[in-house]
Design an enzyme around this catalytic site. Structure first.
Site, PDB file in Angstrom:
ATOM      1  N   GLU A 138      43.214  44.599 -28.716  1.00 37.87           N
ATOM      2  CA  GLU A 138      43.665  43.211 -28.553  1.00 37.87           C
ATOM      3  C   GLU A 138      43.949  42.885 -27.083  1.00 37.87           C
ATOM      4  OE1 GLU A 138      43.550  40.871 -30.833  1.00 37.87           O
ATOM      5  OE2 GLU A 138      42.800  42.326 -32.256  1.00 37.87           O
ATOM      6  N   GLU A 199      33.729  41.679 -29.278  1.00 33.12           N
ATOM      7  CA  GLU A 199      34.277  42.747 -30.122  1.00 33.12           C
ATOM      8  C   GLU A 199      33.864  44.119 -29.595  1.00 33.12           C
ATOM      9  OE1 GLU A 199      36.544  42.869 -32.660  1.00 33.12           O
ATOM     10  OE2 GLU A 199      36.823  40.896 -31.820  1.00 33.12           O
TER      11      GLU A 199
END
Ligand SMILES: [Zn+2]
Length: 269
Positions: A138, A199
């Protein structure tokens, strides 16, 4: 003709507003400054914390763990960037790590290093190293300017004018974009996948940063397998460019040797 002019204008913006990411080398659209984003993040973060129950370190070893893991990851990232002569990239980062009482399987990091972990993530993480994997992932989204890129793409798509302070109280469109990209207002309640490129970058660099922080990057495989079983990290239907669970695990395995070259275990666990 008007349409054509708009097309020219947006193409010109697109070309002039692309920056090359200092770490990944990938070209990214950036229509909004990192400064403006960080300012907005501080105010949204404060408001989120005031509306949620923050678990205090004194009352919870979990809150203490979140802060410990987060600080180690932040130190690793700072070290990685300064070794590469990119220390300035993290200017303005004032790290904060908070655990909030919420059963959603979620965690996010806003630009400027404002991090939240939801208590619902901990049973899926199961151990400190897996928490490090997800936090490093994150946080990588933030330091790699992924939010800036997504906000810019949304601005372009919605024809929002660039310049000035975008996030004034009257500009609900811009504020909505911010809130939709950074967890607080998102109703999905789960780690929200970004585009495929983003991602994979967050996975690759996240593994390196977790390893540098002293956590075994191999924990990423069982962690993402648990997340897949949980049905977490599923994209909303409009996002079709995300990696599937199997693709993610396969890619993580190809990144593993690189990450392991940075791994120095710490003894405390
Ligand atoms: Zn992600």
């Amino acid at each position: 003709m008007k349409k054509l002019l708009y097309l020219f204008a947006s193409t010109a913006i697109f070309i002039s507003a692309c920056t090359t990411n200092a770490v990944t080398g990938r070209k990214q659209l950036s229509l909004i400054s990192e400064d403006a984003l960080q300012q907005q993040a501080v105010s949204q973060y404060r408001s989120f914390l005031s509306q949620n129950r923050v678990v205090s370190d004194a009352s919870s070893r979990d809150a203490e763990m979140v802060r410990r893991v987060g600080s180690r990851i932040a130190n690793a990232i700072t070290k990685y960037y300064s070794t590469k002569g990119l220390g300035r990239e993290l200017e303005g980062y004032k790290w904060e790590f908070n655990l909030v009482d919420n059963k959603d399987v979620n965690a996010w990091c806003m630009p400027g290093g404002k991090v939240v972990v939801y208590t619902g993530l901990l049973p899926v993480a199961q151990n400190e190293a897996a928490l490090a994997i997800v936090l490093a992932h994150e946080i990588t989204h933030a330091v790699a300017h992924h939010g800036q890129e997504r906000i810019s793409q949304a601005m372009l798509a919605q024809g929002i004018a660039v310049g000035g302070n975008l996030f004034t109280s009257g500009n609900s469109q811009a504020n909505n974009i911010f809130n939709n990209i950074y967890g607080p207002a998102v109703t999905v309640g789960a780690l929200l996948p970004n585009s495929r490129n983003q991602e994979l970058e967050a996975d690759r660099y996240g593994l390196i940063f977790a390893a540098m922080a002293g956590y075994n990057p191999r924990e990423a495989i069982p962690f993402w397998t648990r997340m897949a079983k949980k049905g977490g990290a599923k994209p909303p239907p409009f996002l079709s460019t995300h990696p599937t669970d199997e693709q993610r695990i396969r890619k993580l395995n190809t990144y593993m040797n690189e990450a392991l070259s940075y791994y120095k275990p710490v003894n405390s666990r």
